[in-house]
Design a protein around this motif. Sequence first.
Motif, PDB file in Angstrom:
ATOM      1  N   ALA A  78       0.833  -1.207   0.000  1.00 13.36           N
ATOM      2  CA  ALA A  78       0.000   0.000   0.000  1.00 13.36           C
ATOM      3  C   ALA A  78       0.870   1.260   0.000  1.00 13.36           C
ATOM      4  CB  ALA A  78      -0.930  -0.005   1.210  1.00 13.36           C
ATOM      5  N   VAL A  79       1.961   1.240   0.747  1.00 16.35           N
ATOM      6  CA  VAL A  79       2.870   2.390   0.787  1.00 16.35           C
ATOM      7  C   VAL A  79       3.456   2.636  -0.598  1.00 16.35           C
ATOM      8  CG1 VAL A  79       5.082   3.242   1.700  1.00 16.35           C
ATOM      9  CG2 VAL A  79       3.414   2.186   3.244  1.00 16.35           C
ATOM     10  N   ARG A  80       3.948   1.566  -1.243  1.00 20.32           N
ATOM     11  CA  ARG A  80       4.530   1.720  -2.582  1.00 20.32           C
ATOM     12  C   ARG A  80       3.476   2.201  -3.586  1.00 20.32           C
ATOM     13  NH1 ARG A  80       8.064  -2.126  -0.483  1.00 20.32           N
ATOM     14  NH2 ARG A  80       6.736  -3.930  -0.758  1.00 20.32           N
ATOM     15  N   ALA A  81       2.246   1.719  -3.451  1.00 20.98           N
ATOM     16  CA  ALA A  81       1.167   2.165  -4.338  1.00 20.98           C
ATOM     17  C   ALA A  81       0.885   3.649  -4.144  1.00 20.98           C
ATOM     18  CB  ALA A  81      -0.098   1.337  -4.111  1.00 20.98           C
ATOM     19  N   GLU A  82       0.900   4.091  -2.896  1.00 21.80           N
ATOM     20  CA  GLU A  82       0.659   5.497  -2.576  1.00 21.80           C
ATOM     21  C   GLU A  82       1.778   6.368  -3.160  1.00 21.80           C
ATOM     22  OE1 GLU A  82       0.031   8.419   1.282  1.00 21.80           O
ATOM     23  OE2 GLU A  82      -0.300   6.264   1.506  1.00 21.80           O
TER      24      GLU A  82
ATOM     25  N   ALA B 270       3.643   5.604  -5.730  1.00 25.08           N
ATOM     26  CA  ALA B 270       3.488   5.568  -7.194  1.00 25.08           C
ATOM     27  C   ALA B 270       2.413   6.538  -7.668  1.00 25.08           C
ATOM     28  CB  ALA B 270       3.168   4.152  -7.650  1.00 25.08           C
ATOM     29  N   GLU B 271       1.418   6.758  -6.826  1.00 19.88           N
ATOM     30  CA  GLU B 271       0.333   7.688  -7.155  1.00 19.88           C
ATOM     31  C   GLU B 271       0.702   9.137  -6.824  1.00 19.88           C
ATOM     32  OE1 GLU B 271      -3.156   6.329  -5.154  1.00 19.88           O
ATOM     33  OE2 GLU B 271      -3.113   4.388  -6.163  1.00 19.88           O
ATOM     34  N   GLY B 272       1.908   9.327  -6.284  1.00 23.71           N
ATOM     35  CA  GLY B 272       2.356  10.674  -5.980  1.00 23.71           C
ATOM     36  C   GLY B 272       2.055  11.136  -4.584  1.00 23.71           C
ATOM     37  N   GLY B 273       1.605  10.255  -3.711  1.00 26.96           N
ATOM     38  CA  GLY B 273       1.308  10.617  -2.329  1.00 26.96           C
ATOM     39  C   GLY B 273       2.521  10.457  -1.454  1.00 26.96           C
ATOM     40  N   ALA B 274       2.438  10.951  -0.259  1.00 25.64           N
ATOM     41  CA  ALA B 274       3.536  10.826   0.708  1.00 25.64           C
ATOM     42  C   ALA B 274       3.402   9.528   1.470  1.00 25.64           C
ATOM     43  CB  ALA B 274       3.505  12.006   1.687  1.00 25.64           C
ATOM     44  N   ALA B 275       4.532   8.917   1.786  1.00 23.55           N
ATOM     45  CA  ALA B 275       4.532   7.662   2.520  1.00 23.55           C
ATOM     46  C   ALA B 275       4.490   7.883   4.022  1.00 23.55           C
ATOM     47  CB  ALA B 275       5.769   6.834   2.160  1.00 23.55           C
ATOM     48  N   GLU B 276       4.651   9.094   4.471  1.00 29.80           N
ATOM     49  CA  GLU B 276       4.733   9.357   5.917  1.00 29.80           C
ATOM     50  C   GLU B 276       3.359   9.499   6.503  1.00 29.80           C
ATOM     51  OE1 GLU B 276       7.755  12.241   7.046  1.00 29.80           O
ATOM     52  OE2 GLU B 276       8.320  12.249   4.958  1.00 29.80           O
TER      53      GLU B 276
END
Length: 138
Positions: free
Chosen positions: A126-130, A132-138
């Motif tokens: 889910a983190v990697r998908a986020e 990839a979508e341009g979102g922050a992982a934090e």
Amino acid sequence: MDKSPTTGAGREYRGAMATVDITQADFGQTLEDHEIVFIDFWAGWCRPCQAFAPVYSAVSEQHPDIVFGKVDTEAEQELAAAAAITSIPTLMAFRDQVLVYSQPGAVDAGTLAGLVDAVKGLDMDAVRAEIAEGGAAE
């Protein structure tokens, strides 16, 4: 790939020390060799860093499956600059070589232990998908 905290970057990580010094020379290898790495960016003259050090060390002793590294920003100025450190202490957490947490300021033992649990519990797909979508992982 060895994910144990006792090897990697050509040296032993667990022994008498609960935390390990990280340098620019072994930063990348440390991230590659270990699933979870916490890094405390600090300096000897920094009073909040001095206050945070025993908290960081105590929590590290409770999690031998994780590498708890320390970067002396005075000795490792290039690494601190590359990590965009503007305030110390700054705590970063990496999981599977992905920066999942970065925050300046000291935290108490309970908060740090909760952060460790949160990083362990992350769904990295889910983190990697986020990301990839341009979102922050934090």
